[in-house]
Design a protein around this motif. Structure first.
Motif, mmCIF file in Angstrom:
data_model
loop_
_atom_site.group_PDB
_atom_site.id
_atom_site.type_symbol
_atom_site.label_atom_id
_atom_site.label_comp_id
_atom_site.label_asym_id
_atom_site.label_seq_id
_atom_site.Cartn_x
_atom_site.Cartn_y
_atom_site.Cartn_z
ATOM 1 N N LEU A 91 0.870 -1.180 0.000
ATOM 2 C CA LEU A 91 0.000 0.000 0.000
ATOM 3 C C LEU A 91 0.900 1.221 0.000
ATOM 4 O O LEU A 91 1.679 1.420 0.947
ATOM 5 N N GLU A 92 0.823 1.993 -1.077
ATOM 6 C CA GLU A 92 1.675 3.173 -1.174
ATOM 7 C C GLU A 92 1.004 4.336 -0.435
ATOM 8 O O GLU A 92 -0.064 4.800 -0.831
ATOM 9 N N PRO A 94 -0.829 4.891 2.345
ATOM 10 C CA PRO A 94 -2.259 4.926 2.696
ATOM 11 C C PRO A 94 -2.508 5.963 3.791
ATOM 12 O O PRO A 94 -1.664 6.173 4.653
ATOM 13 N N ASN A 99 -8.635 1.859 6.483
ATOM 14 C CA ASN A 99 -8.310 1.138 5.245
ATOM 15 C C ASN A 99 -7.127 0.193 5.451
ATOM 16 O O ASN A 99 -7.109 -0.922 4.924
ATOM 17 N N ILE A 100 -6.125 0.654 6.190
ATOM 18 C CA ILE A 100 -4.962 -0.214 6.440
ATOM 19 C C ILE A 100 -5.434 -1.479 7.166
ATOM 20 O O ILE A 100 -5.113 -2.603 6.771
ATOM 21 N N ALA A 103 -7.407 -3.764 4.939
ATOM 22 C CA ALA A 103 -6.531 -4.432 3.962
ATOM 23 C C ALA A 103 -5.739 -5.555 4.638
ATOM 24 O O ALA A 103 -5.573 -6.642 4.059
ATOM 25 N N THR A 117 3.382 -1.269 4.030
ATOM 26 C CA THR A 117 2.902 0.084 3.742
ATOM 27 C C THR A 117 4.084 1.037 3.677
ATOM 28 O O THR A 117 5.109 0.815 4.311
ATOM 29 N N PHE A 184 -0.879 -0.938 -4.504
ATOM 30 C CA PHE A 184 -2.117 -0.144 -4.469
ATOM 31 C C PHE A 184 -1.778 1.281 -4.073
ATOM 32 O O PHE A 184 -0.930 1.512 -3.196
ATOM 33 N N THR A 186 -2.458 5.503 -3.031
ATOM 34 C CA THR A 186 -3.042 6.259 -1.935
ATOM 35 C C THR A 186 -4.500 6.627 -2.255
ATOM 36 O O THR A 186 -4.899 6.672 -3.425
ATOM 37 N N GLU A 187 -5.284 6.862 -1.211
ATOM 38 C CA GLU A 187 -6.732 7.012 -1.377
ATOM 39 C C GLU A 187 -7.126 8.083 -2.399
ATOM 40 O O GLU A 187 -7.989 7.862 -3.224
ATOM 41 N N LEU A 216 -9.870 1.825 -1.390
ATOM 42 C CA LEU A 216 -8.573 1.127 -1.367
ATOM 43 C C LEU A 216 -8.680 -0.309 -0.832
ATOM 44 O O LEU A 216 -8.223 -1.262 -1.488
ATOM 45 N N VAL A 220 -8.069 -4.002 -2.691
ATOM 46 C CA VAL A 220 -7.152 -5.050 -2.205
ATOM 47 C C VAL A 220 -7.916 -6.383 -2.131
ATOM 48 O O VAL A 220 -7.427 -7.426 -2.576
#
Ligand code: SAM
Length: 230
Positions: A91-92, A94, A99-100, A103, A117, A184, A186-187, A216, A220
Motif C-alpha cells: 500500500l503506497e 495509505p 483502510n490499512i 486491507a 505500507t 495499491f 493512496t486514497e 482502497l 485489495v
C-alpha cells in the motif's frame, strides 16, 4: 494496543505475546470467550486485570464495548516468513488507518504473503489493529516509511511488481505472477508515477461507466480474491 475482544482474540490465536490485559467486566469476557472463541477458553481471560469502568474509559479515546483492552508485543519481522508463491500487498502511502486495517484483514483471510505500507502512517497504529480485528498477527506486516524501488528489502526483492490501477489492463488471474508485489495507491491520488513506471504490468478492476474507483481496501480484497479463487 489491542482494543476490544476480536483484536485480542486474533492476536492470541496467532501467537502474540500479551504484556498486559485489563477488563471492566470479567463475566462478559468469559461469556464472549465461550461463544466466540471456545478454543481460547482458560487462556483469553486468564491474567486480565479487572478495573472499574471509570478507569477503563480513560484507556482509549473509543473504549471498546466488549470491555477488554490489552497490550501485546509487536512481532519482530522475519524476512524468511514471507511466502514466495503468494502475492505481497504493497500500500503506497495509505492515509486511513481503517483502510490499512481492512486491507490487513483481507490479506490475512486470502493468504497473502504479507502486507507492506509506505508513508507516514504506522500500519500498527491501534486504530488499524481495530480495523484488522487483530489479524496483523496472522501475517507479516511491515512499514517502510520511505521506499527505494531500486533497493528493496530481501523479502520484496526478485518479485514482479504489478501496479493495481484503474488505467491498467483488465484483471485476470494470469496477470498475477507467483509471488507478485501487488501495489495499491493512496486514497486520493492513486499510485505515484515512479511506482507506475517501475511496474512490470498494470491491472485494473472493471467498473461500470461513471465510477472512478473503488475504495482502497475493497480494491485489495477484489485483487487478492481474484488470485485466490483463480
Ligand atoms: C481510491 S483509489 C485511488 C483513486 C485515484 N484517483 C486513482 O485514479 O487511482 C485507491 C487505490 O485503489 C486501487 N483501485 C481502486 N479502484 C480500482 C480499479 N477499478 N482498478 C484498479 N485499481 C483500483 C488503486 O490501487 C488505487 O490507487
Amino acid at each position: 494496543m489491542l482494543e476490544g475482544f476480536h483484536p485480542f482474540k486474533h492476536a492470541l490465536r496467532f501467537g502474540a505475546t500479551i504484556l498486559e490485559s485489563v477488563t471492566r467486566d470479567p463475566e462478559r469476557l468469559n461469556d464472549l470467550t465461550g461463544s466466540l472463541a471456545p478454543d481460547l477458553a482458560g487462556i483469553l481471560g486468564a491474567g486480565a486485570v479487572s478495573v472499574p469502568d471509570s478507569v477503563f474509559r480513560q484507556l482509549s479515546p473509543v473504549p471498546p464495548s466488549t470491555g477488554i483492552i490489552a497490550l501485546a508485543k509487536r512481532p519482530v519481522l522475519n524476512p524468511g516468513s514471507f511466502s514466495l508463491s503468494a502475492p505481497l500487498a504493497l500500500l503506497e502511502n495509505p492515509r486511513s488507518h481503517g483502510n490499512i486495517g481492512a486491507a490487513v484483514r483481507v490479506a490475512a483471510a486470502a493468504g497473502a504473503a504479507g502486507l507492506v505500507t509506505t508513508g507516514e502512517h504506522d500500519p500498527w497504529h491501534p486504530s488499524a489493529l481495530v480495523g484488522s480485528a487483530g489479524l496483523h498477527f496472522a501475517l507479516p506486516v511491515a512499514w517502510l516509511p520511505e521506499i527505494d524501488l531500486d533497493e528493496l528489502p530481501t523479502y520484496m526483492a526478485g518479485r514482479k511488481l504489478v501496479a493495481v490501477d484503474p488505467e491498467g489492463e483488465q484483471l485476470d488471474r494470469k496477470g498475477i505472477p507467483d509471488g507478485a508485489i501487488l501495489a495499491f495507491g493512496t486514497e486520493r491520488d492513486g499510485l505515484t508515477r515512479e511506482l507506475l513506471a517501475a511496474a512490470h504490468t498494470r491491472i485494473a478492476i472493471p467498473m461500470e461507466p461513471g465510477v472512478s474507483s473503488l475504495n482502497l481496501a475493497t480494491a485489495v480484497a477484489v485483487v487478492l480474491y481474484a488470485w485466490r479463487l483463480g
